[in-house]
Design a protein around this motif. Sequence first.
Motif, PDB file in Angstrom:
ATOM      1  N   ASP A   1       0.852  -1.197   0.000  1.00 35.92           N
ATOM      2  CA  ASP A   1       0.000   0.000   0.000  1.00 35.92           C
ATOM      3  C   ASP A   1       0.886   1.245   0.000  1.00 35.92           C
ATOM      4  OD1 ASP A   1      -1.809   2.030   0.382  1.00 35.92           O
ATOM      5  OD2 ASP A   1      -2.494   1.355   2.355  1.00 35.92           O
ATOM      6  N   MET A   2       1.406   1.586  -1.176  1.00 41.00           N
ATOM      7  CA  MET A   2       2.394   2.649  -1.274  1.00 41.00           C
ATOM      8  C   MET A   2       1.805   4.036  -1.062  1.00 41.00           C
ATOM      9  SD  MET A   2       5.117   1.046  -1.384  1.00 41.00           S
ATOM     10  CE  MET A   2       6.126   2.514  -1.407  1.00 41.00           C
TER      11      MET A   2
ATOM     12  N   ALA B   1       5.319  -5.606 -10.589  1.00 41.94           N
ATOM     13  CA  ALA B   1       4.082  -5.385  -9.833  1.00 41.94           C
ATOM     14  C   ALA B   1       3.810  -3.885  -9.727  1.00 41.94           C
ATOM     15  CB  ALA B   1       4.180  -6.005  -8.450  1.00 41.94           C
ATOM     16  N   LYS B   2       2.528  -3.526  -9.658  1.00 44.14           N
ATOM     17  CA  LYS B   2       2.157  -2.105  -9.655  1.00 44.14           C
ATOM     18  C   LYS B   2       1.221  -1.763  -8.498  1.00 44.14           C
ATOM     19  CE  LYS B   2       2.344  -1.763 -14.724  1.00 44.14           C
ATOM     20  NZ  LYS B   2       1.546  -1.497 -15.951  1.00 44.14           N
ATOM     21  N   PHE B   3       1.305  -0.498  -8.075  1.00 44.32           N
ATOM     22  CA  PHE B   3       0.315   0.072  -7.178  1.00 44.32           C
ATOM     23  C   PHE B   3      -0.182   1.366  -7.817  1.00 44.32           C
ATOM     24  CE2 PHE B   3      -1.385   2.562  -3.697  1.00 44.32           C
ATOM     25  CZ  PHE B   3      -2.145   1.610  -3.026  1.00 44.32           C
TER      26      PHE B   3
ATOM     27  N   GLU C   1      -6.872  -3.951  -3.224  1.00 44.58           N
ATOM     28  CA  GLU C   1      -7.370  -2.971  -4.180  1.00 44.58           C
ATOM     29  C   GLU C   1      -6.247  -2.005  -4.563  1.00 44.58           C
ATOM     30  OE1 GLU C   1     -10.932   0.389  -4.541  1.00 44.58           O
ATOM     31  OE2 GLU C   1     -10.749  -0.836  -2.731  1.00 44.58           O
ATOM     32  N   SER C   2      -6.160  -1.673  -5.834  1.00 44.43           N
ATOM     33  CA  SER C   2      -5.155  -0.762  -6.405  1.00 44.43           C
ATOM     34  C   SER C   2      -3.789  -1.419  -6.598  1.00 44.43           C
ATOM     35  CB  SER C   2      -4.979   0.510  -5.565  1.00 44.43           C
ATOM     36  OG  SER C   2      -6.190   1.213  -5.461  1.00 44.43           O
TER      37      SER C   2
END
Length: 363
Positions: free
Chosen positions: A138-139, A163-165, A275-276
């Motif tokens: 959770d960046m 991987a993405k946030f 989520e996200s």
Amino acid sequence: MKIMPNRLDKGFYLYQEEFEQKALEVLRSGWYVLGQEVSSFEEEFAAYTSSKYCVGLASGLDALWIAFRILGIGAGDEVIVQGNTYIASVMGITINGATPVFVEPDEYYNIDASKIEEKITEKTKAILVVHLYGQASDMASIMDIAHRYNLRVIEDCAQSHGAKFNGRRTGTFGDIGCFSFYPSKNLGAFGDAGAIVTNNSQIAESVRVFRNYGSEKRYYNRVVGTNSRLDELQAGLLRVRLSHMKELETEKSRLCNRYLAELSHPDILLPRIQESATHIWHQFVVRTECRQELIDYLNKKEIGTIIHYPIPPHLSEAYQYLGIREGSLPITEYYAKTVLSLPLYNGMSRQEQDYVIEAINSF
């Protein structure tokens, strides 16, 4: 049917001709350290992560401890890190003389951002974020805390290549992103290899000098550095695999989506995606209170599994000097007793996965 928890050879055979051609190309070049392959990989991996700079190093652990060294974090300083990580994450902190301050994980196995603030003291200098098992942390919450308290952020992306946030790749949020290219990683070399990425030109230049005995020009040593150079052969082989990352990620996603859809057992908890965030599935980690029984059952069917990780760092012999007693991190310790990684690798056949799914559902 015998199923191993991981099969590195299958990843090789997928692109055997390209790997062999590149290996011969490098061997015949006569240049084996800090040449064109390393420079090209650094440019290509920086572009892949959407970072301005990439510096190749000898390993992921080197990336971690060098990152803290370059940022000037050492004795007397505290670094916040999650409790349920591989011990290398913590070693990156303690090699420099700094003290790890452990925070419990969330339900996605990453650091629980809601518990960071209570651990901050006047000695806190940084947050080490570990994107564990391949899922982005959770960046948004973490960077908000870091900005409010003026803390450095180092990202341990050893398991999260790609991987993405919120649409942004891991390794690009903090001051430095640290990567491992150990052979089992999604972007794996054929031996030890690592890198840091950063958008700060001064940090990138400092790491380049430090990795090469502290020298920016031969025999002129600016600082007391180390020998941590990504070699030409590994860089060349990584370039081959990097060119296929999209299809490799797609295959892993397909395999894990099938696990999520078809595994069904009341005593086995499947992984969830925040989520996200996106998950690149370095590992497919389930949780069960009857772990040993499941391992024994699968072993009889010749299905291999791995525990990532059975002993949390704060309970390891190496960190007994920290004086953190068992029970101090109950969620971390509970995960250590219940997590289990199922077989997962590029090149896994449908028949192999059929066998695993059928076995687990009938446990």
